[in-house]
Design an enzyme around this catalytic site. Sequence first.
Site, PDB file in Angstrom:
ATOM      1  N   SER A 195      -4.292   9.574  -0.939  1.00  0.00           N
ATOM      2  CA  SER A 195      -4.606   8.976  -2.249  1.00  0.00           C
ATOM      3  C   SER A 195      -4.760   7.464  -2.198  1.00  0.00           C
ATOM      4  O   SER A 195      -5.631   6.900  -2.855  1.00  0.00           O
ATOM      5  CB  SER A 195      -3.515   9.332  -3.266  1.00  0.00           C
ATOM      6  OG  SER A 195      -3.679  10.651  -3.696  1.00  0.00           O
ATOM      7  N   ASP A 218       1.699  23.833   1.257  1.00  0.00           N
ATOM      8  CA  ASP A 218       1.847  22.443   1.690  1.00  0.00           C
ATOM      9  C   ASP A 218       3.345  22.104   1.853  1.00  0.00           C
ATOM     10  O   ASP A 218       4.139  22.366   0.941  1.00  0.00           O
ATOM     11  CB  ASP A 218       1.220  21.584   0.580  1.00  0.00           C
ATOM     12  CG  ASP A 218       1.091  20.127   0.917  1.00  0.00           C
ATOM     13  OD1 ASP A 218       0.843  19.802   2.092  1.00  0.00           O
ATOM     14  OD2 ASP A 218       1.208  19.301  -0.021  1.00  0.00           O
ATOM     15  N   HIS A 233       2.972   9.195   1.504  1.00  0.00           N
ATOM     16  CA  HIS A 233       2.656   9.936   0.281  1.00  0.00           C
ATOM     17  C   HIS A 233       2.713   8.977  -0.905  1.00  0.00           C
ATOM     18  O   HIS A 233       3.614   8.151  -0.986  1.00  0.00           O
ATOM     19  CB  HIS A 233       3.661  11.063   0.044  1.00  0.00           C
ATOM     20  CG  HIS A 233       3.463  12.242   0.949  1.00  0.00           C
ATOM     21  ND1 HIS A 233       4.450  12.719   1.775  1.00  0.00           N
ATOM     22  CD2 HIS A 233       2.388  13.045   1.145  1.00  0.00           C
ATOM     23  CE1 HIS A 233       3.986  13.763   2.446  1.00  0.00           C
ATOM     24  NE2 HIS A 233       2.736  13.984   2.093  1.00  0.00           N
ATOM     25  N   GLY A 234       1.759   9.118  -1.809  1.00  0.00           N
ATOM     26  CA  GLY A 234       1.772   8.328  -3.034  1.00  0.00           C
ATOM     27  C   GLY A 234       0.998   7.026  -2.906  1.00  0.00           C
ATOM     28  O   GLY A 234       0.413   6.716  -1.860  1.00  0.00           O
TER      29      GLY A 234
END
Length: 285
Positions: A212, A77, A177-178
Amino acid sequence: MLNAFKQAQENKYAIGAFNVSNLEQLKAIIQAIQKLKSPVIIATSQGESKFIGKKQIRALVDVYKKETGLPIFLHLDHGKSLEVIQEAIDAGYDSIQFDGSELSFEENIEMTKKVVDLAKNKGIENIEGELGYLQGKSSLQEAVEIEEEDLTDPNQAEEFIEKTGVTSLAVAIGNIHGIFKSGQNPHLFLDRLKEINNKAGDKVFLVLHGASGIPEEDIKKAVELGIDKINVNTRLRLAYTETLKKFLQDNPEQTTPYKIMPLVVEAVQRVVEEKIKLFNSDNKL
Ligand code: G3H
Ligand code: 13P
Ligand code: ZN
């Protein structure tokens, strides 16, 4: 591996790519896919693969593949250098990502093409490129603004695929991201995904990073609109660390790892199961 993506594309589901850096996380994912009969991608970032070891994660995945007979693919990744890519190829990864999204469009094409040539030569089936600016890190964080100019440009996507020969493309469509500390991340720009899919959907498999914090209804629509692979990390990291912290607070005398970790594995497994159902990849084997 490309056959597994083809199946996903034709049957409107996405294969989950879950990040790991240790055996407990891997165990949780394997238990989830055994229960739900789903294909899966085990992903390691540069940091994660350095911690667990590329040959070591390859060996562990092989043990589970043999034991379960399930399609489990090992993926690098966000590989950012030729050196790391080479290490993953040497260790026997099934699939790699070269992330040149911080480079200029031209440099990204040039480097990604080099990686595609190198990896194809070594028999790697899936090579993922990335186009567009994806903010954030795989952790809880302050909110950030997403500018339309950061999103993947559909015309550039078409050109990038033609010039590099990637088999998969990670797109920026409002994903980060996150997870925002405030709760949910912003909605996706689904019209942009539609345009990208119209231009490039038949030439490449489309990948959604940063899943996420994305609202569930947006994930479902993104799968409908052609996303074939979805990356999840932060949610698994949170399940892991929150459960571990609580267990140790509640059981301060406990020092036996195999008595501490089962609840952690269970918590991570629950998240993986939720995501697999959301991606509609359950009962596909
Ligand atoms: O997107 C990046 C991965 O989810 C994690 O990367 O190991 O550098 O935090 P990291
Ligand atoms: P999240 O950490 O937001 O789930 O993103 C994971 C990811 O995109 C890995 O490449
Ligand atoms: Zn990512």
